[in-house]
Enzyme design. Structure first.
Site, short mmCIF file in Angstrom:
data_model
loop_
_atom_site.label_atom_id
_atom_site.label_comp_id
_atom_site.label_asym_id
_atom_site.label_seq_id
_atom_site.Cartn_x
_atom_site.Cartn_y
_atom_site.Cartn_z
N TYR A 1 -1.75 11.31 2.80
CA TYR A 1 -2.58 11.80 1.55
C TYR A 1 -2.70 13.44 1.54
O TYR A 1 -2.58 13.81 0.50
CB TYR A 1 -4.14 11.31 2.14
CG TYR A 1 -4.23 9.69 2.02
CD1 TYR A 1 -4.39 8.96 0.84
CD2 TYR A 1 -4.07 8.94 2.98
CE1 TYR A 1 -4.50 7.79 0.73
CE2 TYR A 1 -4.09 7.55 3.06
CZ TYR A 1 -4.30 7.02 1.83
OH TYR A 1 -4.28 5.63 2.02
N HIS B 1 -7.32 -6.33 -0.29
CA HIS B 1 -6.33 -5.35 -0.41
C HIS B 1 -5.31 -5.80 0.57
O HIS B 1 -3.81 -5.63 0.29
CB HIS B 1 -6.78 -4.06 0.03
CG HIS B 1 -5.75 -2.92 -0.08
ND1 HIS B 1 -5.31 -2.52 -1.22
CD2 HIS B 1 -5.35 -2.23 0.98
CE1 HIS B 1 -4.54 -1.57 -0.83
NE2 HIS B 1 -4.44 -1.44 0.38
N ASP C 1 0.86 -1.25 0.11
CA ASP C 1 -0.09 0.17 0.02
C ASP C 1 0.78 1.43 -0.18
O ASP C 1 1.77 1.54 -0.81
CB ASP C 1 -0.81 -0.03 1.26
CG ASP C 1 -1.85 1.08 1.20
OD1 ASP C 1 -2.97 0.94 0.47
OD2 ASP C 1 -1.94 1.99 1.89
#
Length: 342
Positions: free
Chosen positions: A263, A319, A157
């Site tokens: 982010y 994921h 990730d």
């Protein structure tokens, strides 16, 4: 990129940010109206860590100051063997590699880190502290501080984004790179603009650009999000005790803000050109067949970026694949390392 196109992207992405945050606020209102006398943000803080976090089979807990920031890591294996650094994703910490640590520590010097802002690592203040150049510098200084010139990077990730950028900037320091459920920054930026499906699957990226609201959303119902994304029907490699290990760290005040700042600090409005990297650095990118966050078309862009790349789809996984199907993932990594004599 023209000024007009740049402005178009800015307006469109800001509208998406507003849209997703409004949806979350509506969700908050619904929860409140259903039960106005109970707060969904009450946290069950625990002073003692779950026993699994201190299990000696995973190694020794240590701290090191790199690039001006103190990082926590778990070390195991023989320090005379090749250095293997595990770089976790969001919203995780070193423990996400528990199944890989016990497997690879026999043959490698394993170091599973808590990235800055995560777990027991230091939490620098401010969004800018989490720009990718700082995260790459952390890895570089870590390798140097550990007395090595090169390492193997195993990533997932967000950890893959960092490891990939590290490979781009310092290919001479990488024996080999494994990216699980991850991408390069260039591939993601291009795909999110060109592919409506990827844009839809990346809804949370737009949500996280706003202040406060994302943290509140993840904290609801005692971090129930972990049960939703990691406890899967028919899968038993992650259980409720593992979830408690995550909640132990992320229940803490402000523990979610630094991870979400990754982010906020690295959101891009540009449209980068594909630059082919021809350095001879073995690279494996493996996606989960049932990933709800990444389209497999991203792999096509990655193949244009890197001349020495292998890609794979791990069937019947989602994921968090290295925790969900560790035997499959460990074999995939071992085969890759063996094939490239690493």
């Amino acid at each position: 990129m023209s000024v007009l196109l740049w402005l178009q992207r800015v307006v469109y992405y800001n509208l998406l940010t507003v849209y997703y945050n409004v949806l979350v606020l509506i969700g908050f209102a619904v929860v409140y109206l259903k039960n106005p006398f109970s707060s969904p943000w009450t946290q069950k803080l625990k002073l003692e860590p779950p026993a699994r976090l201190t299990d000696p089979k995973y190694g020794v807990h240590k701290y090191i100051k790199v690039n001006g920031t103190v990082l926590h890591y778990v070390e195991s294996g023989d320090p005379s063997k090749p250095l293997m650094i595990f770089v976790h994703g969001f919203p995780e910490f070193w423990y996400s590699w528990r199944h890989q640590i016990v497997d690879f520590q026999k043959d490698y010097w394993c170091v599973a880190i808590d990235l800055r802002g995560y777990g027991d690592s230091e939490r620098p203040e401010g969004v800018a502290a989490y720009q990718i150049q700082n995260l790459v510098a952390d890895i570089k200084d870590l390798v140097i501080q550990l007395g090595r010139e090169k390492c193997i990077l195993i990533s997932h990730d967000w950890g893959g984004l960092i490891a990939c950028q590290f490979r781009n900037q310092h290919p001479e320091m990488v024996y080999g790179l494994v990216m699980l459920a991850s991408i390069s920054s260039t591939a993601w930026v291009r795909e999110i603009w060109n592919n409506p499906e990827q844009r839809k699957q990346s809804w949370y990226v737009f949500l996280y650009r706003a202040p406060v609201i994302p943290e509140k959303a993840l904290l609801m119902n005692d971090l129930e999000v972990y049960e939703k994304v990691m406890l899967l029907p028919g899968k038993n490699n992650t259980d409720k005790e593992d979830i408690e290990c995550y909640k132990y760290w992320f229940r803490r005040p402000f523990a979610l803000t630094p991870p979400i700042n990754y982010y906020r600090a690295n959101f891009r409005f540009d449209f980068p050109e594909i630059v082919e990297h021809k350095e001879n650095v073995p690279m494996l990118v493996a996606h989960a067949a049932n990933d709800h966050y990444l389209c497999h078309s991203l792999l096509d862009t990655l193949k244009k970026e890197y001349s020495t790349i292998e890609t794979a789809i791990v069937e019947n996984t989602s994921h968090f694949l290295q925790q969900e199907e560790p035997e499959k993932v460990n074999k995939l990594i071992r085969d890759f390392l063996s094939k490239n004599n690493i």
